[in-house]
Write a protein that holds these residues in place. Structure first.
Motif, PDB file in Angstrom:
ATOM      1  N   ALA A 109       0.733  -1.149   0.204  1.00  0.00           N
ATOM      2  CA  ALA A 109       0.120   0.133  -0.099  1.00  0.00           C
ATOM      3  C   ALA A 109       0.888   1.306   0.069  1.00  0.00           C
ATOM      4  CB  ALA A 109      -1.029  -0.093   1.114  1.00  0.00           C
ATOM      5  N   ASP A 110       1.893   1.166  -0.534  1.00  0.00           N
ATOM      6  CA  ASP A 110       2.772   2.430  -0.683  1.00  0.00           C
ATOM      7  C   ASP A 110       2.623   3.414  -1.829  1.00  0.00           C
ATOM      8  OD1 ASP A 110       3.749   0.715  -2.931  1.00  0.00           O
ATOM      9  OD2 ASP A 110       5.813   1.038  -2.380  1.00  0.00           O
TER      10      ASP A 110
ATOM     11  N   VAL B 225      -3.495   9.084  -8.193  1.00  0.00           N
ATOM     12  CA  VAL B 225      -3.867  10.699  -8.161  1.00  0.00           C
ATOM     13  C   VAL B 225      -4.403  11.134  -9.619  1.00  0.00           C
ATOM     14  CG1 VAL B 225      -2.375  10.925  -6.174  1.00  0.00           C
ATOM     15  CG2 VAL B 225      -1.406  11.157  -8.554  1.00  0.00           C
ATOM     16  N   ARG B 226      -5.212  12.062  -9.238  1.00  0.00           N
ATOM     17  CA  ARG B 226      -5.783  12.727 -10.696  1.00  0.00           C
ATOM     18  C   ARG B 226      -5.720  14.052 -10.595  1.00  0.00           C
ATOM     19  NH1 ARG B 226     -11.498  11.340 -11.472  1.00  0.00           N
ATOM     20  NH2 ARG B 226     -11.953  12.991  -9.738  1.00  0.00           N
ATOM     21  N   ASN B 227      -5.249  14.759 -11.994  1.00  0.00           N
ATOM     22  CA  ASN B 227      -5.080  16.344 -11.895  1.00  0.00           C
ATOM     23  C   ASN B 227      -6.587  16.790 -12.318  1.00  0.00           C
ATOM     24  OD1 ASN B 227      -4.837  15.961 -14.625  1.00  0.00           O
ATOM     25  ND2 ASN B 227      -2.982  16.391 -14.870  1.00  0.00           N
TER      26      ASN B 227
ATOM     27  N   GLU C 162      -4.937  15.363  -6.838  1.00  0.00           N
ATOM     28  CA  GLU C 162      -5.790  15.006  -5.543  1.00  0.00           C
ATOM     29  C   GLU C 162      -5.824  13.343  -5.652  1.00  0.00           C
ATOM     30  OE1 GLU C 162     -10.166  15.349  -7.464  1.00  0.00           O
ATOM     31  OE2 GLU C 162      -9.394  17.022  -6.510  1.00  0.00           O
ATOM     32  N   PRO C 163      -5.881  12.739  -4.404  1.00  0.00           N
ATOM     33  CA  PRO C 163      -6.120  11.256  -4.365  1.00  0.00           C
ATOM     34  C   PRO C 163      -7.433  10.801  -5.080  1.00  0.00           C
ATOM     35  CG  PRO C 163      -6.231  12.307  -2.161  1.00  0.00           C
ATOM     36  CD  PRO C 163      -5.772  13.268  -3.291  1.00  0.00           C
ATOM     37  N   THR C 164      -7.676   9.873  -5.435  1.00  0.00           N
ATOM     38  CA  THR C 164      -8.651   9.391  -5.839  1.00  0.00           C
ATOM     39  C   THR C 164      -9.428   8.391  -5.092  1.00  0.00           C
ATOM     40  OG1 THR C 164      -7.661   7.285  -7.328  1.00  0.00           O
ATOM     41  CG2 THR C 164      -7.974   9.246  -8.418  1.00  0.00           C
ATOM     42  N   GLY C 165      -8.752   7.770  -4.142  1.00  0.00           N
ATOM     43  CA  GLY C 165      -9.140   6.891  -3.282  1.00  0.00           C
ATOM     44  C   GLY C 165      -8.851   5.743  -3.389  1.00  0.00           C
ATOM     45  N   PHE C 166      -7.978   5.259  -4.179  1.00  0.00           N
ATOM     46  CA  PHE C 166      -7.297   3.943  -4.349  1.00  0.00           C
ATOM     47  C   PHE C 166      -6.082   3.930  -4.034  1.00  0.00           C
ATOM     48  CE2 PHE C 166      -5.626   0.488  -6.528  1.00  0.00           C
ATOM     49  CZ  PHE C 166      -6.704  -0.586  -6.662  1.00  0.00           C
ATOM     50  N   ALA C 167      -5.613   3.085  -2.934  1.00  0.00           N
ATOM     51  CA  ALA C 167      -4.043   2.982  -2.854  1.00  0.00           C
ATOM     52  C   ALA C 167      -3.913   1.281  -2.926  1.00  0.00           C
ATOM     53  CB  ALA C 167      -4.067   3.299  -1.548  1.00  0.00           C
TER      54      ALA C 167
ATOM     55  N   CYS D 129      -2.060  -0.342  -8.539  1.00  0.00           N
ATOM     56  CA  CYS D 129      -2.593   1.186  -8.770  1.00  0.00           C
ATOM     57  C   CYS D 129      -2.523   1.042 -10.459  1.00  0.00           C
ATOM     58  CB  CYS D 129      -1.489   1.989  -8.231  1.00  0.00           C
ATOM     59  SG  CYS D 129      -1.724   2.099  -6.530  1.00  0.00           S
ATOM     60  N   LEU D 130      -1.477   0.678 -11.018  1.00  0.00           N
ATOM     61  CA  LEU D 130      -1.518   0.676 -12.438  1.00  0.00           C
ATOM     62  C   LEU D 130      -2.546   0.140 -13.145  1.00  0.00           C
ATOM     63  CD1 LEU D 130       2.521   0.642 -12.900  1.00  0.00           C
ATOM     64  CD2 LEU D 130       1.128   2.725 -13.303  1.00  0.00           C
ATOM     65  N   ALA D 131      -2.879  -1.135 -12.619  1.00  0.00           N
ATOM     66  CA  ALA D 131      -4.314  -1.806 -13.188  1.00  0.00           C
ATOM     67  C   ALA D 131      -5.293  -1.078 -12.990  1.00  0.00           C
ATOM     68  CB  ALA D 131      -4.176  -3.137 -12.408  1.00  0.00           C
TER      69      ALA D 131
END
Length: 197
Positions: free
Chosen positions: A14-15, A19-21, A40-45, A51-53
């Protein structure tokens, strides 16, 4: 204590944050670090692979939001009535060749980098022109190799005025077609019909 690949993998579970702009573009960012301005964070970690998937699943249109909005506004501004007989995206047909082979369609002569009489003359001397079909979804632009049947006698090429009939050939979606375009050089617009060869 020594670390093994299994320990390292567990430490990285979970490192990362997704994020999305403002342009709705996605990236990953190390958890625990301050986000750069505009993100800003999207809420997925999760781990990098997870994360890439996730990004692959949610980021389905790579174009920036401002570009998507501008294109949508331009399409709205250019919207034509459904009954327009020259509108090509309103025609039924399984493919572009079928649609463009049905009747006459509005076209625009495309001259790059600028639409000058010199560029027009050069394109005609090279016997190769580009025609834009604005009535197709997205505006199909086709490159046409001109044949000897092209008729330029009704035009003043130095002034880019008068009318021309451009006759050419191309392969569209693996189908050989002939193109006949009747253009007003002053506006670089006219109509075009395609026929399967």
């Amino acid at each position: 204590m020594t670390t093994t690949p299994a320990h390292e993998e567990a430490a990285h579970q979970a490192d990362q944050l997704v994020v999305r702009n403002q342009e709705e573009q996605y990236s990953i960012w190390p958890a625990g670090r301050d986000l750069p301005a505009g993100w800003e964070p999207t809420g997925f970690a999760g781990g990098e692979e997870a994360c890439l998937a996730h990004i692959d699943q949610v980021w389905t249109d790579m174009r920036p939001k401002s570009l998507r909005d501008a294109l949508a506004a331009a399409r709205q501004d250019d919207a034509e009535p459904a009954g327009d007989p020259l509108r090509t995206d309103a025609l039924d047909g399984p493919d572009l060749v079928t649609r463009l082979s049905a009747g006459d369609h509005r076209v625009e002569l495309v001259l790059r980098p600028e639409p000058t009489p010199e560029r027009l003359r050069r394109a005609l001397e090279d016997r190769y022109v580009h025609l834009l079909f604005p009535g197709t979804e997205g505006g199909a632009e086709l490159g046409i190799a001109l044949t000897d049947r092209t008729e330029l006698s009704g035009a003043d090429l130095d002034a880019a005025t008068g009318t021309v009939t451009l006759v050419g050939e191309l392969t569209l979606d693996f189908t050989p077609v002939e193109c006949v375009a009747r253009l007003d050089l002053a506006t670089r617009t006219g109509t075009c019909s395609l026929a399967r060869r």
